[in-house]
Every structure is written in structure tokens, then in C-alpha cells.
Enzyme design. Structure first.
Site, short mmCIF file in Angstrom:
data_model
loop_
_atom_site.label_atom_id
_atom_site.label_comp_id
_atom_site.label_asym_id
_atom_site.label_seq_id
_atom_site.Cartn_x
_atom_site.Cartn_y
_atom_site.Cartn_z
CB SER A 189 -15.81 13.18 35.67
OG SER A 189 -16.48 14.05 36.54
CD GLU A 299 -13.07 20.09 32.23
OE1 GLU A 299 -11.96 19.61 31.94
OE2 GLU A 299 -14.04 19.38 32.58
CG HIS A 330 -16.99 17.91 33.60
ND1 HIS A 330 -15.71 17.86 34.10
CD2 HIS A 330 -17.66 16.89 34.20
CE1 HIS A 330 -15.62 16.88 34.98
NE2 HIS A 330 -16.80 16.27 35.05
#
Length: 624
Positions: A189, A299, A330
Site C-alpha cells: 500500500s 484495492e 486490501h
């Protein structure tokens, strides 16, 4: 963004519907232009100025967590604060003590904490890299920082992560922790974003860069606003303090898309899911949508920005390994998976064998390992150490000598043993196995020249020599001293050592032996300067006295304490001699109530019912 925004500590989900709706709007604002095939609004990045090296980073604290996992606290000149960095040492760290190893930097997400990296807390980096011949570098902290140099401090943080990671830390690791100048960098991330722009902004820093669910365009329409929201939500940070107002040069200068041409020659790995329910998600009532609503939107954002970035790489003829997964949100289980999937490429770029080293355990070590399932697979063959042989396993090390047999050393005690230089240090080889102690608090292990004790509060500490003998005479950890809380250390100006315990330190010198000082007497001893004072080293243990008082003898006098008088020293000399004639504290003067102090022509000390003066070397008693 809420819950798992830009790499959280697990799929916590949205905190409330308001946050969910607001994040959904932000995702939509960024997704629509990208889905339409529009390029980011910024032009290609300008050339980035080289950050001048900053001299002076030092390691001020080292804690060995296991025999091959160590935490360093590095004093960073640029950030003006200690920064914790954990290392997972290379497989051959012990077997090849003169070798250097490539370093793989692994970056955390937006909600990075100050105690531990997500790679060890949420993912299986410790076990996975145990048999890999790289040293893994895990910066701890950096919440919402994007691992960049901020324009100004914000929210109590002075973030200069780029300078720390690329200028301050590498020379220190190379000079003290045997890393080479071959480096890779990967992250999840926020950390995936940073891995790409740090590699682009710092030529020759990294031979490999990996992004798992990273946001790889930061200047696309709506993206600065999404990042601002994420920083606010993650800890009340302001993106203007980081990179200035949207559209400014720092935003462009930290955009992986804009920096794509700077990544030529770097081995690149890029992955993301598509936001739909995957094998690590819990399905909601909506087909294809998991209960991790935040992770779904994030995501999708990662996928679309990654696609734009990869398209730019293609136009520049820059190769990359790209894995767009058919599902997944995510969250950490997917990033753990990508860590494993990307390893062969990372290993090739770093010049190490991606495969496990063939090994087997035999003889006494093999017999012990076979009966101790917790040791796991062997990592190395058997190798020579001082006084015997050793072999490394996933769960620890086993040492063998004909005189002592085979004994495993593992966990925090294994870390303490490494800190004490292992079999080549003062402890020698283990003589017994680790065992729990009757009080249920701690554990211990015996060695040829001492013992290692551990509790969760005190950590692993070596006790040996005269201090161990005296501590043992008093009952070890069940005695008045409790557990050791620090290693033995030499006294700075006199020939002796000191070691701290829960209830007071032991001091040792060849003349006086080992003795403990505690409580208010210790407080007064500290005020006077410990062994550097005229009192010198303690010569006896603390002794009870009248009226619930206590005293300790020292080389140059005594310190006395009682509830009514407090703690005061009486130095050897005329005042002590006269007070002794009167019967010390049992005589008519009672306990001391002051230090010695100067008077015209001499000096004086006060007691409970009088005082003693000394002029021309002659003591004189005065009543009150």
C-alpha cells in the site's frame, strides 16, 4: 481512509457508514478518469535534487529478540529522534561471520505502529526469510508518512524518512551489521508507493523494487484529495505538510508514474487484486463484495493506478513482472502471499539463491533436533564454534561439545546469548536446557561460565562471576534482589563492575567483592556519585539497625538510614572515629541527619541529638 486504509493492521472494516460513504466518493473520483484511460494530470517529473548525506547516525540501543532477529534504535540526525529498525539476519550470518549480505528493505502501510512492523506482526516474514540469505530491514513506525521527507513537521512528527532510509541507515548497516551495497525495497500500500518512488528518486539505491497494492499515481485527478483524507483519518496528518499544496512540485516529485523513466535497470514487481471477494475475505450479502468494504475500494484504486503505471512502463520499454490477481482486497493475507510469490525475482536481482540450502542434522545434534519438534527445519549444516560445534534451525541453534553434550538455545534467551557473543563470549557453551522457574515469571539457562535469565519485563540478562555467586547466596530470583534488569557493565573510572537488578544493583571490585545497595541508601549513594565518591565501593550487604533503621558499609565510610532521620553518609575519619566511641547510632547522638559541611576552621556533621565538629583534626562532640 478508514479501517484498512493504505495498509492497516488487518481487515478491520469500516468504522461507520459515514466514513464508508465518504471513502466511496473519493474512490469514485479517482477511478473514473483512470477507467477512461486518461493520464495523470501532471507532466513528467523534473530531475530530483540529490539529498546530501547527513553525518552522524548512531545506534544507541540494541535488543536481540532471538538469535537472528535484532531491534536497533538509531539516532537519526535528520529526524532528531531515535528510530527503531528491526533486522532479520541472513541465513549464513552465524556460519560465515566475515560475509556480507544483500539487504531487502520492507515497508509498512499507512497505519504503521511504533512497536513492530506489520511484516512480522501481521505477515510471516520471520519464518519465511529464516532460510533466505538476505538481511531483511524492517523500519518500525512512519505512520501516514509515505516514507518521504516532509516539508515541515506535523502532528508531533518530524518525518525525514527518505533521508533516513537512503542516506543515514545504509552506511550504518554496512559498517556494523555486515550488509552489502546490494539492496532491494518492497512495500504494501503506502509502502508500495514509496518503494517505487524511493527507487526512482535515488539512483543505484535499489536493484529491486516491489509494490503490493501500492497506489502508483499520486497526482491523478482526485488522488491528492484521497491521500489527504487518508492521512487525516490515519492520525490527523496534513498532506500539505508532507508535499505542499496539490499540484506543487513535491507531489510530482513523489509520483511513481512521473518517475517511471528513472526506474530503468531496476527489477520491478507489481501486484494488486481487483477488490472482489477472494480466498482470504469473508463474503457479504452482495455477490462479489466482501465484508471488508474499505479494502474493496482501496484495492480497486490500487489496481487502476497500477495499470496506468504499468502502461507508462510499457511505453518506456521498461520491463516489469506484473500480477493482477483475479480477486482479493486490501489486506495482509494477500500481501503475505505476494511476499512469497515475488521472492524468486527479488533473489535474482539481489544475487542470492532463491532456494533452501540442503542440510540435515546428524549425531547428537540430530538426535536432539529430532526429539524437539519446536526447532523446525535445519537452516545450515553443522559448523565449528569456540569449544564445540553448532547448527542453526528455524527455531534456534543447537550447540554440542563432548563435555557438555547437545543443548538448544532459542527465543529471547537465544537473543541474549547472541548479545553476549555466543560461545566465543564470556558465557561459553550451554550446559543445560532452558527451563521455567518456580515463580512462573521467568526462564533461565545455564552455561559454562554463568547463566541467562529472562522475564517479559526484564528481557534476557547474563549473570556470572562474583555477582552470580552473591546473588545465588541470597536466593537467586527469589531473594531480595529479584531478577537482573541490565547487563553487567564496567564502572567508568574505577576498576570494578555493576549490574542492576529489580531491587537494587550489585557492585563488584576485587578488593570488596560483590555487594548490593538498595532503597534510600542507594539513592544517597547515587547522589554522592556511586563508587566515584569518597565512599568507594560497597564492602558489605545492607544491615538492620535500631529503630527500624539500616546501614551499608563502604570502603570509605558508611551510609545510615532510619525512618526519622533519612539517609546520610558518615565518612571514615575523625567524625566516624568519635561517633564510634559514642556507640554509633546506638549512642547518645543517634543517627546522622546531614552530610559533612564546612564551618570556620573545620567541618561539622549533625546528628539527631547533637553534632560533631572537627578543627585541626580534632573532633569535638556538642549536644543540642
Amino acid at each position: 481512509m478508514a479501517g484498512v486504509a493504505f495498509g492497516s493492521r488487518g481487515p478491520r472494516g469500516w468504522r461507520n457508514g459515514r466514513v464508508a460513504r465518504r471513502a466511496a466518493l473519493l474512490v469514485t473520483a479517482v477511478v473514473i478518469p483512470l477507467a477512461s484511460g486518461l493520464s495523470p494530470i501532471s507532466a513528467p517529473a523534473n530531475a530530483q535534487p540529490t539529498v546530501a548525506p547527513v553525518a552522524g547516525p548512531t545506534v544507541h540501543k540494541v535488543v536481540w529478540l532471538t538469535d537472528r532477529r535484532v531491534a536497533l534504535w538509531v539516532d537519526s540526525p535528520s529526524m532528531a529522534t531515535p528510530v527503531q529498525v528491526q533486522l532479520l539476519l541472513a541465513r549464513d550470518w552465524n556460519t560465515h561471520p566475515d560475509a556480507r549480505f544483500p539487504a531487502l528493505f520492507m515497508l509498512d502501510g499507512l497505519r504503521a505502529t511504533d512497536d513492530e512492523s506489520g511484516w512480522t506482526h501481521e505477515a510471516g516474514a520471520v519464518d519465511f526469510f529464516a532460510d533466505k540469505n538476505v538481511t531483511v530491514v524492517l523500519p518500525v513506525g512512519g505512520q501516514a508518512s509515505f516514507y518521504s521527507d516532509w516539508l515541515q513537521p506535523d502532528n508531533g512528527r518530524n518525518y525525514k524518512w527518505e533521508t533516513f532510509l537512503t542516506k543515514e541507515l545504509p552506511p550504518l548497516l554496512e559498517s556494523q551489521w555486515r550488509t552489502s551495497d546490494i539492496r532491494g525495497i518492497e512495500g504494501i500500500s503506502m509502502g508500495g508507493t514509496a518503494a517505487m518512488f524511493l527507487a526512482g528518486r535515488n539512483p543505484n539505491f535499489a536493484k529491486y523494487a516491489g509494490s503490493y497494492s501500492g497506489v502508483l499515481t499520486t497526482t491523478t485527478l482526485g488522488m491528492p484529495q484521497a491521500i489527504q483524507f487518508a492521512l487525516r483519518d490515519a492520525g490527523g496528518f496534513d498532506s500539505a505538510a508532507m508535499w505542499g499544496p496539490p499540484g506543487g512540485p513535491e507531489w510530482e516529485g513523489h509520483d511513481p508514474y512521473a518517475l517511471a523513466d528513472k526506474l530503468k535497470g531496476v527489477s520491478l514487481y507489481i501486484s494488486s487484486g481487483n477488490g472482489s471477494t477472494g480466498p482470504f475475505d469473508q463474503a457479504s450479502g452482495i455477490p462479489g463484495v466482501s465484508t471488508n468494504y474499505a479494502g474493496t475500494g482501496l484495492e480497486i484504486l490500487s489496481r487502476l493506478t497500477s495499470q496506468n503505471f504499468v502502461a507508462k512502463l510499457g511505453k518506456l520499454s521498461i520491463p516489469a513482472q506484473v500480477n493482477y490477481r483475479p480477486s482479493g482486497t486490501h489486506t495482509w493475507p494477500y500481501w503475505d502471499f505476494e511476499m512469497r510469490q515475488s521472492w524468486p525475482q527479488a533473489a535474482a536481482a539481489l544475487g542470492v539463491d532463491p532456494n533452501k540450502l540442503p542440510c540435515q542434522a546428524a549425531g547428537a545434534i540430530g538426535a536432539l533436533a529430532g526429539s524437539s519438534g519446536w526447532l523446525g527445519d535445519c537452516l545450515t549444516g553443522e559448523y565449528q564454534v569456540a569449544g564445540g560445534t553448532a547448527q542453526d534451525f528455524k527455531g534456534g541453534r543447537v550447540f554440542y561439545s563432548p563435555s557438555e553434550g547437545a543443548h538448544p538455545v532459542a527465543g529471547m534467551i537465544g537473543g541474549g546469548y547472541q548479545a553476549a557473543l555466543g560461545p566465543g563470549g564470556p558465557l561459553g557453551l550451554p550446559t543445560g536446557d532452558e527451563r521455567g522457574l518456580p515463580d512462573g515469571r521467568g526462564r533461565m539457562q545455564t552455561f559454562q561460565n554463568g547463566m541467562l535469565y529472562w522475564t517479559p519485563r526484564t528481557g534476557a540478562q547474563v549473570v556470572r562471576g562474583a555477582i552470580l555467586d552473591e546473588w545465588g547466596r541470597q536466593g537467586f530470583e527469589t531473594g531480595p534482589a529479584g531478577y537482573p534488569v541490565a547487563p553487567e557493565a564496567r564502572t567508568p573510572t574505577k576498576d570494578g563492575v555493576v549490574q542492576s537488578f529489580e531491587n537494587g544493583p550489585f557492585f563488584y571490585s576485587a578488593r570488596t567483592g560483590a555487594h548490593r545497595v538498595q532503597g534510600m541508601i542507594l539513592g544517597k549513594y547515587a547522589e554522592l556519585g556511586y563508587e566515584n565518591s569518597q565512599l568507594g565501593f560497597p564492602a558489605t550487604e545492607e544491615t538492620p539497625s535500631k529503630d527500624f533503621g539500616r546501614y551499608s558499609k563502604f570502603e570509605g565510610g558508611n551510609i545510615y538510614w532510619s525512618p526519622l532521620s533519612g539517609a546520610w553518609p558518615v565518612r571514615s575519619g575523625p567524625i566516624m572515629d568519635m561517633w564510634s566511641v559514642l556507640g554509633y547510632e546506638n549512642g547518645r547522638l543517634g543517627y546522622p541527619t546531614s552530610d559533612e559541611f564546612g564551618i570556620p576552621g573545620g567541618y561539622q556533621q549533625n546528628f539527631q541529638t547533637g553534632y560533631i565538629t572537627v578543627r585541626d583534626g580534632k573532633p569535638e562532640v556538642h549536644g543540642i
